[in-house]
Write a protein that holds these residues in place. Structure first.
Motif, PDB file in Angstrom:
ATOM      1  N   GLY A 223     -37.182 -10.803   8.380  1.00 25.05           N
ATOM      2  CA  GLY A 223     -36.189  -9.787   8.055  1.00 25.05           C
ATOM      3  C   GLY A 223     -35.405 -10.066   6.796  1.00 25.05           C
ATOM      4  N   GLY A 224     -35.813 -11.066   6.013  1.00 25.91           N
ATOM      5  CA  GLY A 224     -35.122 -11.375   4.760  1.00 25.91           C
ATOM      6  C   GLY A 224     -35.525 -10.418   3.660  1.00 25.91           C
ATOM      7  N   LEU A 225     -34.557  -9.981   2.866  1.00 28.04           N
ATOM      8  CA  LEU A 225     -34.824  -9.024   1.793  1.00 28.04           C
ATOM      9  C   LEU A 225     -35.515  -9.722   0.629  1.00 28.04           C
ATOM     10  CD1 LEU A 225     -34.413  -6.135   0.712  1.00 28.04           C
ATOM     11  CD2 LEU A 225     -32.235  -6.914  -0.253  1.00 28.04           C
ATOM     12  N   LEU A 226     -36.687  -9.189   0.219  1.00 27.15           N
ATOM     13  CA  LEU A 226     -37.429  -9.750  -0.909  1.00 27.15           C
ATOM     14  C   LEU A 226     -37.216  -8.932  -2.183  1.00 27.15           C
ATOM     15  CD1 LEU A 226     -40.806 -10.527   0.914  1.00 27.15           C
ATOM     16  CD2 LEU A 226     -38.943 -12.113   0.409  1.00 27.15           C
ATOM     17  N   ARG A 227     -37.393  -7.615  -2.085  1.00 24.82           N
ATOM     18  CA  ARG A 227     -37.220  -6.740  -3.239  1.00 24.82           C
ATOM     19  C   ARG A 227     -36.697  -5.400  -2.763  1.00 24.82           C
ATOM     20  NH1 ARG A 227     -42.036  -6.407  -7.391  1.00 24.82           N
ATOM     21  NH2 ARG A 227     -40.335  -5.531  -8.595  1.00 24.82           N
ATOM     22  N   ALA A 228     -36.087  -4.652  -3.676  1.00 27.99           N
ATOM     23  CA  ALA A 228     -35.572  -3.325  -3.331  1.00 27.99           C
ATOM     24  C   ALA A 228     -35.570  -2.444  -4.566  1.00 27.99           C
ATOM     25  CB  ALA A 228     -34.154  -3.438  -2.763  1.00 27.99           C
ATOM     26  N   ASN A 229     -35.746  -1.134  -4.381  1.00 26.52           N
ATOM     27  CA  ASN A 229     -35.673  -0.233  -5.523  1.00 26.52           C
ATOM     28  C   ASN A 229     -34.209   0.046  -5.865  1.00 26.52           C
ATOM     29  OD1 ASN A 229     -34.947   1.509  -3.470  1.00 26.52           O
ATOM     30  ND2 ASN A 229     -36.172   3.210  -4.213  1.00 26.52           N
ATOM     31  N   LYS A 230     -33.988   0.773  -6.953  1.00 27.55           N
ATOM     32  CA  LYS A 230     -32.619   0.975  -7.453  1.00 27.55           C
ATOM     33  C   LYS A 230     -31.744   1.681  -6.416  1.00 27.55           C
ATOM     34  CE  LYS A 230     -30.017   2.821 -11.377  1.00 27.55           C
ATOM     35  NZ  LYS A 230     -28.989   3.445 -10.514  1.00 27.55           N
ATOM     36  N   ALA A 231     -32.296   2.711  -5.772  1.00 26.04           N
ATOM     37  CA  ALA A 231     -31.510   3.446  -4.778  1.00 26.04           C
ATOM     38  C   ALA A 231     -31.057   2.521  -3.659  1.00 26.04           C
ATOM     39  CB  ALA A 231     -32.338   4.604  -4.214  1.00 26.04           C
ATOM     40  N   ALA A 232     -31.959   1.655  -3.193  1.00 25.03           N
ATOM     41  CA  ALA A 232     -31.609   0.719  -2.114  1.00 25.03           C
ATOM     42  C   ALA A 232     -30.595  -0.312  -2.595  1.00 25.03           C
ATOM     43  CB  ALA A 232     -32.860   0.035  -1.591  1.00 25.03           C
ATOM     44  N   ARG A 233     -30.788  -0.809  -3.844  1.00 25.49           N
ATOM     45  CA  ARG A 233     -29.836  -1.808  -4.372  1.00 25.49           C
ATOM     46  C   ARG A 233     -28.440  -1.208  -4.482  1.00 25.49           C
ATOM     47  NH1 ARG A 233     -34.109  -2.913  -7.946  1.00 25.49           N
ATOM     48  NH2 ARG A 233     -32.998  -1.862  -9.644  1.00 25.49           N
ATOM     49  N   PHE A 235     -27.257   1.236  -2.738  1.00 21.93           N
ATOM     50  CA  PHE A 235     -26.773   1.435  -1.371  1.00 21.93           C
ATOM     51  C   PHE A 235     -26.248   0.119  -0.789  1.00 21.93           C
ATOM     52  CE2 PHE A 235     -27.678   1.422   3.238  1.00 21.93           C
ATOM     53  CZ  PHE A 235     -26.875   2.487   3.629  1.00 21.93           C
ATOM     54  N   PHE A 236     -26.998  -0.960  -0.994  1.00 21.60           N
ATOM     55  CA  PHE A 236     -26.590  -2.263  -0.464  1.00 21.60           C
ATOM     56  C   PHE A 236     -25.312  -2.774  -1.147  1.00 21.60           C
ATOM     57  CE2 PHE A 236     -31.316  -3.175   0.450  1.00 21.60           C
ATOM     58  CZ  PHE A 236     -31.213  -2.536   1.678  1.00 21.60           C
ATOM     59  N   ALA A 237     -25.161  -2.438  -2.437  1.00 21.54           N
ATOM     60  CA  ALA A 237     -24.054  -2.995  -3.219  1.00 21.54           C
ATOM     61  C   ALA A 237     -22.713  -2.374  -2.861  1.00 21.54           C
ATOM     62  CB  ALA A 237     -24.320  -2.809  -4.714  1.00 21.54           C
ATOM     63  N   ALA A 238     -22.725  -1.150  -2.308  1.00 20.75           N
ATOM     64  CA  ALA A 238     -21.463  -0.475  -2.005  1.00 20.75           C
ATOM     65  C   ALA A 238     -20.724  -1.209  -0.886  1.00 20.75           C
ATOM     66  CB  ALA A 238     -21.735   0.971  -1.605  1.00 20.75           C
ATOM     67  N   PRO A 239     -19.400  -1.272  -0.980  1.00 21.00           N
ATOM     68  CA  PRO A 239     -18.632  -1.992   0.053  1.00 21.00           C
ATOM     69  C   PRO A 239     -18.660  -1.263   1.392  1.00 21.00           C
ATOM     70  CG  PRO A 239     -17.175  -0.846  -1.461  1.00 21.00           C
ATOM     71  CD  PRO A 239     -18.552  -0.705  -2.028  1.00 21.00           C
ATOM     72  N   GLU A 241     -16.832  -1.346   5.622  1.00 20.76           N
ATOM     73  CA  GLU A 241     -15.626  -1.747   6.351  1.00 20.76           C
ATOM     74  C   GLU A 241     -15.851  -3.028   7.151  1.00 20.76           C
ATOM     75  OE1 GLU A 241     -16.501   1.292  10.050  1.00 20.76           O
ATOM     76  OE2 GLU A 241     -15.116   1.871   8.477  1.00 20.76           O
ATOM     77  N   ASN A 242     -14.758  -3.558   7.677  1.00 20.62           N
ATOM     78  CA  ASN A 242     -14.766  -4.764   8.530  1.00 20.62           C
ATOM     79  C   ASN A 242     -15.300  -5.998   7.817  1.00 20.62           C
ATOM     80  OD1 ASN A 242     -13.794  -3.156  10.627  1.00 20.62           O
ATOM     81  ND2 ASN A 242     -15.866  -2.624  11.276  1.00 20.62           N
ATOM     82  N   GLY A 243     -15.275  -6.011   6.491  1.00 19.87           N
ATOM     83  CA  GLY A 243     -15.704  -7.184   5.742  1.00 19.87           C
ATOM     84  C   GLY A 243     -17.195  -7.377   5.680  1.00 19.87           C
ATOM     85  N   LYS A 244     -17.970  -6.476   6.267  1.00 17.40           N
ATOM     86  CA  LYS A 244     -19.418  -6.600   6.253  1.00 17.40           C
ATOM     87  C   LYS A 244     -19.998  -5.810   5.086  1.00 17.40           C
ATOM     88  CE  LYS A 244     -20.296  -7.328  11.183  1.00 17.40           C
ATOM     89  NZ  LYS A 244     -21.038  -6.836  12.377  1.00 17.40           N
ATOM     90  N   THR A 245     -21.181  -6.240   4.661  1.00 16.85           N
ATOM     91  CA  THR A 245     -21.879  -5.495   3.619  1.00 16.85           C
ATOM     92  C   THR A 245     -22.758  -4.432   4.265  1.00 16.85           C
ATOM     93  OG1 THR A 245     -23.774  -6.998   3.626  1.00 16.85           O
ATOM     94  CG2 THR A 245     -21.934  -7.528   2.142  1.00 16.85           C
ATOM     95  N   ARG A 246     -23.107  -3.421   3.469  1.00 16.21           N
ATOM     96  CA  ARG A 246     -24.013  -2.394   3.974  1.00 16.21           C
ATOM     97  C   ARG A 246     -25.360  -3.000   4.359  1.00 16.21           C
ATOM     98  NH1 ARG A 246     -23.582   2.867   0.063  1.00 16.21           N
ATOM     99  NH2 ARG A 246     -22.151   4.084   1.337  1.00 16.21           N
ATOM    100  N   LYS A 247     -25.784  -3.963   3.565  1.00 20.73           N
ATOM    101  CA  LYS A 247     -27.061  -4.624   3.858  1.00 20.73           C
ATOM    102  C   LYS A 247     -27.012  -5.265   5.239  1.00 20.73           C
ATOM    103  CE  LYS A 247     -29.706  -8.673   2.485  1.00 20.73           C
ATOM    104  NZ  LYS A 247     -29.751  -9.837   1.605  1.00 20.73           N
ATOM    105  N   CYS A 248     -25.919  -5.940   5.538  1.00 21.31           N
ATOM    106  CA  CYS A 248     -25.767  -6.604   6.831  1.00 21.31           C
ATOM    107  C   CYS A 248     -25.793  -5.580   7.971  1.00 21.31           C
ATOM    108  CB  CYS A 248     -24.457  -7.395   6.856  1.00 21.31           C
ATOM    109  SG  CYS A 248     -24.150  -8.264   8.409  1.00 21.31           S
TER     110      CYS A 248
END
Length: 546
Positions: A223-233, A235-239, A241-248
């Motif tokens: 389940g580890g992230l290897l690569r992602a396209n721009k849209a996914a990156r 999406f993951f980069a946006a903050p 709530e609760n101190g967690k990342t979108r990726k998490c």
């Protein structure tokens, strides 16, 4: 006069031996230097040949080294591309007689003869026209040209040419070295070509990968992230709530859904629908296989289908409303005839009966109830018209009055007190009155259901309108059971309901949310368990095109 020692050295040949020794030593040193330069040239070709270095720079470096051991004046490279022999490198590049990219004609060509015969050529330039290249050689002042075929996997891929302005006697060792140099250039140029092809395909794939608006990413079997396209990156980069990342958060949802595990276990494409950040996603997991048919990673593809779900819900609701509308229209037309008789006859009797007569009040009651029934039927017919949702100017207050005329009596009969506070200065807005009426009905029905479930002695609904900050606002407030805070984000989702299965479908608020958004507005909720709920609709006075 020669002294005795010198005369003895000459007689026994000591001086001669010394001269021979030094001559041989100098020749040996010269040969060693030559070998060192040759090794340097081969080494330079191996090290310096990369995708960033042009052919001209490579040939320049090689020529500068070669000049230390051979009087060579010009180098050139040719490659076979789609059956044509093309000049791909020249040094020096100053000649106007030879240009990069030029294709060598096959008829009477010395270069083509080397390609066909697959062996090196040590050609002494003559004045004859035996080969088409002779004229160019003469213009360049060349006397001798060495041509070596470039081999890769026993296949000729091009030629390496070394030319001199004077004739040179090359030894077998020299020819062998130059052939080795040619072989190394062949391998290096082929590697560079293959690398360029791989790089081109990689860049094309990355451009395609990044151009996709949907989220695509590659994960390993853990389940580890290897690569992602721009849209996914993005999406993951946006903050979050609760101190967690979108990726998490996303990977937690994927783990709960067992999407990747099932994909690896079944070795097939697996799909799920996930809800994340108030949006619905169709998520697909595709297994990626290696040469041994083993899965080494998984491609995850996510498509936002929130709008699609809303359209589906609206279509379903529209279908239901259309069916109800047809039924209501039929019933209303059937009731209109007897109502006309009731109203007409009651009016005739009222004219004949004195107002002091006891029957007058009974007839008046019959007439007023008939009028109320006629208004209800008229409102029902107006609401049930589902022909076209055309946008136009209308009054939000009029929409409220129409809805209250339709269901207000029912609410009062259920011991619910209605408080109506309409802003008479409200401007007209652009939209579809029937759709807004549908939203108001949904809100009033939800408020009614919440009040019927509560044990309050006084059940109250407040409906108010006002104009503020370029928006007209409608508020429907009740003092019913209220909605838990953790459900505030979910109540607008299709098919989500807090009511019993027999009481609700979970479509009312979802459809209402979609209607308000299509009008360029928004719907907000304030609610507290045990105290009640307040829904506020904000519609722009000037609707923006969506």
């Amino acid at each position: 006069m020669i002294d005795k020692k010198e005369m003895i050295d000459r007689l026994v040949g000591v001086e001669s031996s010394k001269m021979t020794y030094y001559t041989e030593l100098k020749n040996t040193i010269r040969e060693m230097e030559k070998k060192n330069i040759q090794l340097e040239i081969i080494n330079d070709v191996m090290k310096s040949f990369n995708i960033d270095m042009s052919m001209d720079v490579l040939l320049k470096n090689v020529l500068e080294k070669l000049k230390h051991i051979f009087p060579i004046d010009r180098l050139s490279l040719m490659h076979l591309n789609n059956g044509a022999l093309e000049i791909t490198g020249i040094y020096p590049t100053t000649s106007k007689y030879v240009r990069l990219g030029a294709k060598i004609a096959e008829d009477r060509s010395l270069y083509w003869r080397v390609v066909r015969e697959r062996k090196a050529e040590n050609y002494i330039v003559s004045k004859s026209d035996a080969y088409i290249e002779n004229r160019t050689f003469a213009k360049l002042g060349l006397k001798q040209v060495l041509i070596f075929p470039l081999f890769v996997k026993q296949k000729v891929i091009g030629l390496f040419s070394l030319a001199s302005e004077k004739t040179i006697a090359y030894s077998d060792q020299d020819i062998n070295f130059l052939q080795q140099l040619s072989d190394q250039i062949a391998v290096s140029t082929e590697n560079a070509r293959l690398y360029q092809e791989v790089l081109y395909v990689k860049n094309e794939w990355e451009k395609t990968f990044s151009a996709v608006d949907d989220y695509m990413f590659l994960v390993d079997l853990n389940g580890g992230l290897l690569r992602a396209n721009k849209a996914a990156r993005d999406f993951f980069a946006a903050p979050y709530e609760n101190g967690k990342t979108r990726k998490c958060i996303l990977f937690e949802e994927l783990e709960k859904a067992e999407l990747i595990d099932e994909c690896v276990r079944t070795r097939r494409t697996v799909s799920r629908e996930l809800f994340l950040e108030d949006k619905y996603f169709d998520v697909f997991a595709y297994p990626v296989f290696d040469e041994k048919d083993g899965i080494y990673s998984v491609i995850v593809y996510m498509k936002d289908v929130t709008s699609k779900r809303q359209y589906e819900v609206q279509l379903l609701q529209s279908g239901k409303l259309a069916a109800i509308g047809e039924l209501a229209a039929g019933v209303a037309h059937e009731l209109n005839n007897p109502l006309t008789a009731i109203l007409g006859n009651s009016q005739i009797l009222l004219r004949k009966v004195d107002e002091t007569d006891d029957t007058y009040f009974l007839l008046e009651d019959i007439y007023q109830c008939g009028r109320r029934c006629k208004n209800i039927i008229q409102n029902l017919l107006t609401f049930s018209r589902q022909d076209e949702y055309m946008f136009g100017k209308f009054s939000l207050n009029d929409a409220v009055e129409t809805v209250l005329g339709l269901i207000g009596y029912q609410l009062r009969q259920q011991q619910i007190r209605l408080a109506v506070e309409l802003d008479e200065t409200l401007p007209l807005i652009e939209g579809n009155a029937q759709q807004i009426e549908q939203v108001i009905i949904n809100l009033l029905i939800n408020a009614r259901d919440a009040l019927l479930e509560s044990d309050r002695a006084e059940k109250r609904i407040i409906i108010s309108t006002r104009h503020q900050d370029g928006f007209v606002q409608l508020t429907v407030e009740d003092n019913g059971t209220g909605i838990p805070e953790e459900l505030h984000h979910e109540i607008f989702h299709p098919f989500f309901t807090t009511k019993r299965a027999s009481k609700g479908t979970g479509l009312g608020l979802s459809v209402s949310h979609g209607i308000i958004e299509s009008h360029g507005g928004k719907i907000e909720l304030e609610s507290e368990v045990g105290k009640g709920s307040k829904f506020t609709i904000k519609l722009p006075v000037t609707r923006k095109e969506r």
